[in-house]
Design an enzyme around this catalytic site. Structure first.
Site, mmCIF file in Angstrom:
data_model
loop_
_atom_site.group_PDB
_atom_site.id
_atom_site.type_symbol
_atom_site.label_atom_id
_atom_site.label_comp_id
_atom_site.label_asym_id
_atom_site.label_seq_id
_atom_site.Cartn_x
_atom_site.Cartn_y
_atom_site.Cartn_z
ATOM 1 N N ARG A 1 0.954 -1.195 0.164
ATOM 2 C CA ARG A 1 -0.066 0.038 -0.028
ATOM 3 C C ARG A 1 0.841 1.255 0.241
ATOM 4 N NH1 ARG A 1 -5.382 1.395 3.310
ATOM 5 N NH2 ARG A 1 -6.040 0.035 1.716
ATOM 6 N N HIS B 1 -7.139 0.688 -6.791
ATOM 7 C CA HIS B 1 -7.477 -0.336 -5.819
ATOM 8 C C HIS B 1 -7.998 -1.486 -5.997
ATOM 9 C CE1 HIS B 1 -7.701 -1.040 -1.518
ATOM 10 N NE2 HIS B 1 -8.625 -0.357 -1.295
ATOM 11 N N GLN C 1 -9.919 -3.932 -3.781
ATOM 12 C CA GLN C 1 -11.304 -3.573 -3.233
ATOM 13 C C GLN C 1 -12.305 -3.794 -4.101
ATOM 14 O OE1 GLN C 1 -12.253 -1.761 -0.244
ATOM 15 N NE2 GLN C 1 -14.040 -2.352 -1.320
ATOM 16 N N ASP D 1 -17.560 6.765 -1.927
ATOM 17 C CA ASP D 1 -16.246 6.344 -0.969
ATOM 18 C C ASP D 1 -16.175 8.012 -0.933
ATOM 19 O OD1 ASP D 1 -13.983 5.735 -0.436
ATOM 20 O OD2 ASP D 1 -12.935 5.851 -2.282
ATOM 21 N N CYS E 1 -16.791 1.548 0.200
ATOM 22 C CA CYS E 1 -15.313 0.618 0.541
ATOM 23 C C CYS E 1 -14.907 0.805 1.785
ATOM 24 C CB CYS E 1 -14.188 1.060 -0.555
ATOM 25 S SG CYS E 1 -13.561 2.662 -0.432
ATOM 26 N N ARG F 1 -13.417 -8.784 1.117
ATOM 27 C CA ARG F 1 -12.131 -8.490 0.806
ATOM 28 C C ARG F 1 -11.445 -9.641 1.315
ATOM 29 N NH1 ARG F 1 -9.963 -3.154 1.019
ATOM 30 N NH2 ARG F 1 -8.274 -4.427 0.415
#
Ligand code: CP
Length: 311
Positions: free
Chosen positions: A108, A135, A138, A230, A270, A298
């Site tokens: 990340r 991402h 996700q 988001d 998310c 996830r």
């Protein structure tokens, strides 16, 4: 299996074909079923994953760590103070050293180019756990959730409301590859990256996707099967928060916006959510919300990815 997953990097969904993405989701469904009946798995026995975090995380860290544990492997967390990618040490050196010690590396980070450089120098898979551009893990979890709740992905109206950020970019990739109907609803100041938009239009023309932009949230939400939102201010852009709240305030997912959508709409986010900004408590905790299932997924989606690329 017609595809080879072993040893491949996962930097963006665009690295994978539609069949490969659907196979990852199918594998995730199978692994989830086995997890639900309490089966002990040893698919990744003896395998290790390094998890490099240059930003905070709850879901990504926990889901990768638990995914490795539940598959019989082991994950190790390396925090923001420990490596200093490209500062304390060259990115190339970090990638080559880690590859001598572990079977895969989840990263990340900020600039997507860091991941690309790591992938260039790593003989083990590099997995994007969030970069400034994408991402993808996700969106794997999101796709799994939609498939579970709606029984399919095509022919659903999926509406993304908010910032044209990394999650939005991964949604553009998913829609373009899988041939989905995606409406991006964002203020013109916060559109997705033009290169990614252009790529999605071209790739979507081949897959039969319909990817459109709509500036009015009430028009965009109309007849939606899935409403996705988001945070308005992604990590690293905190100094823009006040300005962004002004631009985005009419894009809030609230009860009146929800009424524009289909009666059986599901709402995804998310997370982490800024309750009272992009989504109200009523919607987040309401009957249409699938956000907690989405967070759980996830785990299952990444288990599938790890089982396929590390094995
Ligand atoms: N959605 C997501 O990636 O959550 P974290 O930032 O907590 O990992």
């Amino acid at each position: 299996m017609r595809w080879v997953f072993r040893g491949r990097h996962f930097l963006s969904l665009s690295d994978y074909t539609a069949d490969e993405i659907l196979y990852i989701l199918q594998t995730a469904e199978g692994l989830k079923r086995r997890w639900m009946v309490g089966e002990t798995l040893t698919i990744l026995s003896g395998k290790t994953l390094a998890m490099v975090f240059e930003k905070p995380s709850l879901r990504t860290r926990m889901s990768f760590e638990m995914a490795m544990y539940q598959l019989g492997g082991r994950a190790m967390y390396i925090g923001p103070q420990e490596i200093g990618l490209g500062k304390r040490e060259a990115i190339k050196d970090v990638a080559t050293v880690l590859a001598r010690m572990v079977d895969g590396v989840m990263v990340r980070t900020f600039a997507h180019e860091i991941l690309v450089e790591m992938a260039c120098h790593s003989r083990v898979p590099i997995i994007n756990g969030l970069s400034d551009l994408h991402h993808p893990c996700q969106v794997l979890g999101d796709l799994l959730t939609i498939q579970e709740k709606k029984g399919r992905l095509p022919e659903l109206k999926i509406t993304y409301l908010g910032d044209g950020n990394n999650v939005c970019h991964s949604w553009l990739a998913a829609a373009a590859i899988l041939g989905l109907q995606l409406t991006i609803c964002s203020p013109v100041k916060y559109l997705p990256h033009p290169d990614i938009w252009q790529w999605a239009q071209e790739r979507g023309a081949q897959s039969g996707a319909t990817i459109v932009h709509e500036v009015d949230p009430f028009v965009a939400a109309r007849a939606s099967d899935v409403l996705y939102t988001d945070v308005w201010t992604s990590m690293g852009k905190e100094n823009e928060m006040e300005e962004r709240i002004n631009h985005f305030k009419t894009f809030q997912v609230n009860d009146s916006l929800l009424r524009q959508a289909k009666d059986d709409v599901i709402v995804l986010h998310c997370m982490p959510a800024h309750r009272g900004q992009e989504i109200t408590d009523e919607v987040m905790d309401g009957p249409h919300s699938a956000v907690i299932d989405e967070a759980e997924n996830r785990l299952h989606a990444q288990k599938a990815l790890l089982a396929l690329i590390l094995n």
